[in-house]
Every structure is written in C-alpha cells, then in structure tokens.
Design an enzyme around this catalytic site. Structure first.
Site, PDB file in Angstrom:
ATOM      1  N   ARG A   2       2.557  -4.430   0.369  1.00 38.65           N
ATOM      2  CA  ARG A   2       1.634  -4.571   1.487  1.00 38.65           C
ATOM      3  C   ARG A   2       0.681  -5.733   1.266  1.00 38.65           C
ATOM      4  NH1 ARG A   2       1.853   0.932   1.014  1.00 38.65           N
ATOM      5  NH2 ARG A   2      -0.044   0.888  -0.213  1.00 38.65           N
ATOM      6  N   GLU A  60       8.345   9.924 -14.777  1.00 38.25           N
ATOM      7  CA  GLU A  60       7.442  10.968 -14.297  1.00 38.25           C
ATOM      8  C   GLU A  60       7.514  12.164 -15.233  1.00 38.25           C
ATOM      9  OE1 GLU A  60       7.565  12.091 -10.189  1.00 38.25           O
ATOM     10  OE2 GLU A  60       8.506  10.220  -9.542  1.00 38.25           O
ATOM     11  N   GLN A 109      14.882   2.329   0.193  1.00 39.08           N
ATOM     12  CA  GLN A 109      13.513   2.833   0.403  1.00 39.08           C
ATOM     13  C   GLN A 109      12.727   1.920   1.335  1.00 39.08           C
ATOM     14  OE1 GLN A 109      11.478   3.295  -3.338  1.00 39.08           O
ATOM     15  NE2 GLN A 109       9.538   3.894  -2.421  1.00 39.08           N
ATOM     16  N   TYR A 152       2.133  11.217  -6.032  1.00 38.27           N
ATOM     17  CA  TYR A 152       2.040   9.754  -6.120  1.00 38.27           C
ATOM     18  C   TYR A 152       0.681   9.502  -6.761  1.00 38.27           C
ATOM     19  CZ  TYR A 152       2.580   5.004  -4.022  1.00 38.27           C
ATOM     20  OH  TYR A 152       2.735   3.661  -3.783  1.00 38.27           O
ATOM     21  N   LYS A 178      15.524   8.448  -2.358  1.00 35.19           N
ATOM     22  CA  LYS A 178      14.977   9.260  -3.439  1.00 35.19           C
ATOM     23  C   LYS A 178      15.792  10.513  -3.712  1.00 35.19           C
ATOM     24  CE  LYS A 178      10.952   7.108  -3.988  1.00 35.19           C
ATOM     25  NZ  LYS A 178      10.358   6.712  -5.243  1.00 35.19           N
ATOM     26  N   HIS A 217       0.210   2.782 -10.618  1.00 39.50           N
ATOM     27  CA  HIS A 217       1.491   2.661  -9.910  1.00 39.50           C
ATOM     28  C   HIS A 217       1.255   2.411  -8.419  1.00 39.50           C
ATOM     29  CE1 HIS A 217       5.603   3.361  -8.631  1.00 39.50           C
ATOM     30  NE2 HIS A 217       5.194   4.332  -7.836  1.00 39.50           N
ATOM     31  N   TYR A 225      11.464   3.832   4.803  1.00 38.13           N
ATOM     32  CA  TYR A 225      10.330   4.714   4.506  1.00 38.13           C
ATOM     33  C   TYR A 225       9.233   4.743   5.575  1.00 38.13           C
ATOM     34  CZ  TYR A 225       6.726   1.355   2.933  1.00 38.13           C
ATOM     35  OH  TYR A 225       5.770   0.391   2.878  1.00 38.13           O
ATOM     36  N   ASP A 250       6.996  15.863  -4.720  1.00 34.79           N
ATOM     37  CA  ASP A 250       6.712  14.719  -5.578  1.00 34.79           C
ATOM     38  C   ASP A 250       5.372  14.112  -5.171  1.00 34.79           C
ATOM     39  OD1 ASP A 250       7.242  12.979  -7.637  1.00 34.79           O
ATOM     40  OD2 ASP A 250       8.383  11.569  -6.400  1.00 34.79           O
ATOM     41  N   ASP A 258      12.840  10.250 -11.683  1.00 32.05           N
ATOM     42  CA  ASP A 258      13.034  10.341 -10.240  1.00 32.05           C
ATOM     43  C   ASP A 258      13.742   9.075  -9.754  1.00 32.05           C
ATOM     44  OD1 ASP A 258      12.850  11.522  -7.794  1.00 32.05           O
ATOM     45  OD2 ASP A 258      10.841  10.776  -7.368  1.00 32.05           O
TER      46      ASP A 258
HETATM   47 CA    CA Z   1       8.818   9.712  -7.482  1.00 31.07          CA
END
Ligand code: CA
Length: 429
Positions: free
Chosen positions: A151, A210, A249, A137, A262, A142, A253, A135, A242
């Site tokens: 963040r 996606e 998460q 990114y 996921k 996004h 993560y 997958d 997805d």
């Molecule tokens: Ca994804």
C-alpha cells in the site's frame, strides 16, 4: 494446584539427549500410530514416544478422574475438554512415573515394552480435530512490512490495526501435521501490467512463520471471555507454517480478505506443548501504542519468550537458516486475541486453532516470510548450496523450529517440516 511436572531439578530414568526439546519438564501431548497400527494419544520424553492409552490401561493414572477410553482416541479433543485441572494432574503424574527415583515402571520390563516406542516406530498424526481455525495478524513488524510493500510506506498500518487484533476465519480442512508434503497451488493471478487475469501455478509460494494455540471449550453462544480469564481456556501451542501464495493473494484479497491463497495448506508441529510447560518463559508484551478499549486491557505477563527459526532445504542439499525470530515480538497476545474473538459472543470449542499471524521481528534477518525476507523478490536470499531464493521452489523443504531456553531448562516444540511438491498432476486413465 502446583505444577510439580515443571520441577527443574527432576531427572528421568529414560536415556535422553542432553539438548533435547523434550526433557521431562516438557511433557507435550500428541497422537500417533504405533508399530502395531493402533492410534493412541501419547507424550514424548527425549526420543521416546509414550503410549498414554496403554499406561492408563495398566493403572498408572489411578486416582485421576479420567474415562477409561480418554487416551484411546484419534484426537485429543475429549482430553482437552476435561479442562486445565485434569491436564495438570496428568502431566504431574507422567513426571512422577518417569522420575529417576521411581522404579515402578522402570523395573517392569513388560509394561515398559508396552508403553515405550522409539520415534522410528511411530507416525505422528494431527493431534486434534480442528473444528475452526482463525488466523490473526498480530505482529506489528509484519503488518508494517506488508503494508509498506502493498500500500503506502507512510500509512503502512491501517487505522484499525493498533485498536483491534485483526484476524480472519481460515480453513481447518487443510491443516496437516509435519511431514505431509504440499503441492504448489494453481489459481488466478493478475500479472503486472496485464489487464486480464491468467490461470496457472502460483509463482510466489511462501511460508509464514507462525505459532498457533489450541483452545478447550471456552464459552457458550453470546458469552464473551474476559481477557484476564482467557488463559484458562488455552491448552497449548504448536509451530504453524501458514503456506501462502502471494500472487493469488494479491489479486483475490480485496475486499473480503485472503481465500484460496491461504487455504491450500497450513502445517503444524505434531506435539502440543502445554501452557503449563511454558509457564517459566512468560515475558511482557510490547507496550500498547494506543489506549486500549477496556475489554483488551490485561494485567501481568501474557507473552512468551519462544525462539523461532526457519530453514530452507533444497532437495538432497544442506538446509540454510533464513530467519530467526521470537514469539515475544507479537504486539497482540493470545489473551487479547481470545477476548477479542469472543467479545461478540462467538463460541470457541475444544480443538479450535488460532494462528498468531506471521511473526516478524524488528530486523531484516528476523522477518517471518519470504515476501519480507526477499522484500517482494528484490533481495534474493543466498542458500548454502550457492542457489538463491525469492520464494519457495518445487521440492524445497521448509523447516520451522522453536524452543524456550532458561538457565535451567530448554522446552522445545521440535519441528514442522514440509516439502513443496510441483503442481498436482491428475493420474492418467
Ligand atoms: Ca497467516
């Protein structure tokens, strides 16, 4: 070799709806269970599913080098391994067989009854055995939105993002076709203000809008795929939801990336639309904002203009479209993704699936996840039945649709529709 199957003037002798996603110019590939409980490889024109195994046995693919059992299989992997030339020959032939000027099959009632099915007579299966799932990114919008929320708005993109098509290895065992429901996952989360994690149902189950591409056998261990050759190894694309559990998460993560948040499910549309069928919808990718390293520099139009939308349908209620996006928003294209994936010599095989990453556009109505649409739950989305959603509720169905539209044709993907069930309850003994 010309793609005669793409001739926009061609009409079929089959009766099909005018606005279908599957005109005779599409000719996607899928796997289905027939009314006789046989699994076969097939294609779709309008609302007819066509048994390619039966067509092949009846001699309609004469002259094309295919093994006898190529379509009598549970998956498309072997057919995909045959390579682009064969895919093209088969699509061109299917277009000829169903061309309104061709009476061979049209006037042969027995053959017609053997190869044609209505959609209610079949059950779509997973089209490929997915060996590996990666997958990416690759939507800048996004990545910026998520970086802003989790963040720092001033440094939303991490320093690597404009240089690398960032990705991670997913889990292929939980890739499922449209129509298979998914249970709300349970897991560990760290509630706001708490100092110890808790265990329970995820409260923040989300979709990710996606698309995924499916590859053929592309390279051997150690051998990179050059960016301008990458398209030779891409068979086609599907819609890809997805599923994600945002609270799980957030806690898990760091430092190695997503794991259980996921891999509980990823849902795909069951018909693989070939890159050949998408050829008329090429479009330029966004201009790179940083000088690219040579192995990621490409020439030509490598992106595709594919309209995408997501609906939420509460149980027994009308659905509401909550997002409209487009595949063209992807900052990194599929060729760059495949070149990057293999630059270290990682082999890619027939049936591998590569997710694009959530496809968000530039405006809030084009965001590709509830995380972004509701901005972490701060701005609930109103549905037509008057209810509100921050994330997905039990018994909601999430439906994604995608199509390309030019002046002379529409090529679509159909849909991927998945119901979210409550947490799994073990059967009482
Ligand atoms: Ca994804």
């Amino acid at each position: 070799m010309p793609i005669t199957a793409n001739d926009p003037k061609r009409k079929t002798w089959l009766e099909i709806p005018e606005d279908t996603d599957f005109p005779i110019q599409n000719i996607p590939f899928g796997v289905f269970l027939t009314r006789d409980d046989v699994i076969t490889i097939g294609t779709r024109i309008g609302d007819y599913a066509i048994d390619l195994g039966a067509l092949h046995q009846l001699g309609y693919f004469e002259g094309i080098p295919l093994t006898d059992d190529i379509f009598l299989q549970d998956t498309l992997n072997d057919f995909i391994s045959d390579g682009k030339k064969t895919w093209r020959l088969v699509r061109n032939r299917i277009a000829e067989i169903f061309d309104e000027k061709n009476t061979k099959l049209k006037d042969h009632k027995d053959h017609r009854n053997t190869v044609l099915f209505t959609l209610d007579e079949i059950e779509m299966q997973l089209p490929v055995q997915v060996g590996d799932y990666t997958d990416f990114y690759s939507s800048k919008e996004h990545a910026t939105n998520v970086g802003t929320m989790f963040r720092d708005p001033d440094n939303a993109l991490l320093p690597n993002w404009l240089h690398i098509p960032v990705g991670y290895h997913g889990r292929s065992s939980s890739i499922i076709p449209s129509g298979i429901p998914v249970h709300r996952p349970q897991g560990q989360t760290m509630p706001a203000g708490a100092t110890e994690p808790v265990f329970g149902p995820s409260k923040l189950v989300d979709f990710e809008l996606e698309m995924a591409f499916i590859t053929t056998d592309a390279n051997h261990l150690g051998e990179p795929i050059p960016v301008d050759e990458a398209e030779e190894y891409i068979f086609g694309m599907v819609l890809f939801n997805d599923w994600s559990a945002r609270d799980i998460q957030k806690w898990e993560y760091v430092p190695l990336g997503p794991f259980l948040a996921k891999n509980f499910a990823s849902s795909i549309s069951p018909w693989i639309v070939t890159m050949d069928a998408l050829e008329p919808f090429r479009i330029k990718s966004p201009e790179p904002e940083k000088e690219l390293l040579p192995y990621l520099k490409f020439s030509g139009k490598k992106s595709f203009d594919i309209h995408l939308e997501v609906s939420i349908q509460p149980e027994d209620k009308e659905e509401t479209v909550v997002s409209k996006s487009n595949f063209k928003h992807m900052y990194w294209n599929m060729s760059q993704q495949l070149a990057h994936h293999t630059i270290n010599g990682c082999p890619v095989n027939s049936g591998d699936m590569m997710g694009s990453g959530t496809i968000s556009g530039p405006t809030p109505d084009t965001y590709g996840s509830m995380l972004e649409l509701s901005w972490r739950g701060e701005k609930p989305i109103k549905l037509k039945d008057g209810s509100e959603r921050k994330f997905i509720q039990d018994n909601d169905t999430v439906i994604m649709r995608g199509y390309c539209k030019g002046k002379d044709r529409r090529i679509g993907f159909g849909e991927v529709s998945t119901k979210l069930l409550p947490v799994f309850q073990p059967k009482k003994k």
